[in-house]
Design a protein around this motif. Structure first.
Motif, PDB file in Angstrom:
ATOM      1  N   SER A   9      18.746  24.464 -11.845  1.00 28.28           N
ATOM      2  CA  SER A   9      19.150  23.989 -10.366  1.00 28.28           C
ATOM      3  C   SER A   9      18.461  22.633 -10.172  1.00 28.28           C
ATOM      4  O   SER A   9      17.412  22.510 -10.692  1.00 28.28           O
ATOM      5  N   ASN A  10      18.980  22.009  -8.879  1.00 34.45           N
ATOM      6  CA  ASN A  10      18.144  20.907  -8.406  1.00 34.45           C
ATOM      7  C   ASN A  10      17.095  21.303  -7.995  1.00 34.45           C
ATOM      8  O   ASN A  10      16.753  22.452  -7.345  1.00 34.45           O
ATOM      9  N   THR A  14      16.531  14.468  -5.416  1.00 34.65           N
ATOM     10  CA  THR A  14      17.604  14.425  -5.660  1.00 34.65           C
ATOM     11  C   THR A  14      18.331  13.044  -5.024  1.00 34.65           C
ATOM     12  O   THR A  14      19.749  12.907  -4.823  1.00 34.65           O
ATOM     13  N   THR A  17      22.284   9.984  -8.902  1.00 31.81           N
ATOM     14  CA  THR A  17      23.847  10.432  -8.759  1.00 31.81           C
ATOM     15  C   THR A  17      24.411  10.967  -9.995  1.00 31.81           C
ATOM     16  O   THR A  17      24.225  10.636 -10.993  1.00 31.81           O
ATOM     17  N   ALA A  18      24.901  12.116  -9.645  1.00 24.18           N
ATOM     18  CA  ALA A  18      25.583  12.871 -10.753  1.00 24.18           C
ATOM     19  C   ALA A  18      26.864  12.176 -11.225  1.00 24.18           C
ATOM     20  O   ALA A  18      27.523  12.093 -10.473  1.00 24.18           O
ATOM     21  N   ASN A  19      27.009  12.093 -12.566  1.00 26.41           N
ATOM     22  CA  ASN A  19      28.405  11.606 -13.077  1.00 26.41           C
ATOM     23  C   ASN A  19      28.899  12.593 -14.219  1.00 26.41           C
ATOM     24  O   ASN A  19      28.200  13.058 -14.904  1.00 26.41           O
ATOM     25  N   ALA A  21      29.553  15.478 -13.635  1.00 31.33           N
ATOM     26  CA  ALA A  21      29.243  16.982 -13.256  1.00 31.33           C
ATOM     27  C   ALA A  21      29.142  17.026 -11.869  1.00 31.33           C
ATOM     28  O   ALA A  21      29.207  16.181 -11.081  1.00 31.33           O
ATOM     29  N   ALA A  22      29.080  18.591 -11.482  1.00 30.15           N
ATOM     30  CA  ALA A  22      29.408  18.891 -10.005  1.00 30.15           C
ATOM     31  C   ALA A  22      27.884  18.629  -9.389  1.00 30.15           C
ATOM     32  O   ALA A  22      27.843  18.382  -8.109  1.00 30.15           O
ATOM     33  N   SER A  23      26.706  18.762 -10.145  1.00 29.17           N
ATOM     34  CA  SER A  23      25.585  18.576  -9.513  1.00 29.17           C
ATOM     35  C   SER A  23      24.526  17.809 -10.497  1.00 29.17           C
ATOM     36  O   SER A  23      24.744  17.830 -11.708  1.00 29.17           O
ATOM     37  N   GLN A  26      23.313  19.746 -13.535  1.00 34.95           N
ATOM     38  CA  GLN A  26      24.195  19.957 -14.570  1.00 34.95           C
ATOM     39  C   GLN A  26      24.549  18.535 -15.232  1.00 34.95           C
ATOM     40  O   GLN A  26      24.845  18.598 -16.543  1.00 34.95           O
ATOM     41  N   SER A  27      24.058  17.500 -14.526  1.00 35.97           N
ATOM     42  CA  SER A  27      24.472  16.186 -15.289  1.00 35.97           C
ATOM     43  C   SER A  27      23.381  15.870 -16.437  1.00 35.97           C
ATOM     44  O   SER A  27      23.482  15.270 -17.171  1.00 35.97           O
ATOM     45  N   VAL A  38      28.608  12.575 -19.297  1.00 32.49           N
ATOM     46  CA  VAL A  38      27.982  13.336 -18.348  1.00 32.49           C
ATOM     47  C   VAL A  38      26.415  12.862 -18.426  1.00 32.49           C
ATOM     48  O   VAL A  38      25.896  12.941 -19.131  1.00 32.49           O
TER      49      VAL A  38
END
Length: 136
Positions: A9-10, A14, A17-19, A21-23, A26-27, A38
């Motif tokens: 999890s984050n 934060t 920027t996630a690229n 991926a949703a979060s 996850q990136s 990703v």
């Protein structure tokens, strides 16, 4: 004994920027690097990304935690970043890493819990956040 614990999890930071991926977590959780497909990105000095790790059930002292990052720069000029560990409001920053134009691994060994100043135990590891900061 060496164990691998991936992000789940984050964390508190934060700014990136996630690229692809949703979060953010996850990136950066790929076991096999996906490099430019990703990833998390940032270009603002002082920005940070931190993640929470999967919990451990290890008992006794933990000899250390090895942070691993895979980074590159995409802009001209000098760019640096550093890996860090955060626990209990105390952050341990690694040395600045000069980034190149190709992806490369960087590591930082953290032998003591930032919150206590003594070797990690289960509860300290499970509260740990790890991350990367854009230095310049």
């Amino acid at each position: 004994h060496i164990s691998v614990y991936n992000p789940t999890s984050n964390g508190a930071h934060t700014d990136y920027t996630a690229n692809g991926a949703a979060s953010l977590w996850q990136s950066v959780d790929a076991v096999t690097p996906t490099d430019s497909t990703v990833f998390a990105s940032d270009s603002n000095p002082g920005d940070k990304l931190s993640v929470n790790l999967a919990p451990t059930s290890v008992t006794g002292s933990i000899a250390g935690v090895i942070l691993v990052g895979r980074m590159e720069k995409t802009s001209a000029g000098t760019r640096t970043a550093n890996l860090f560990a955060l626990n209990g409001g105390t952050e341990v920053d690694g040395a600045n890493i000069a980034l190149g134009t190709s992806y490369a691994y960087a590591t930082q060994v953290v032998e003591v819990d930032p919150a206590t100043g003594v070797p990690f135990v289960n509860s300290g590891f499970n509260a740990l956040q790890v991350g990367v900061a854009t230095a310049s």
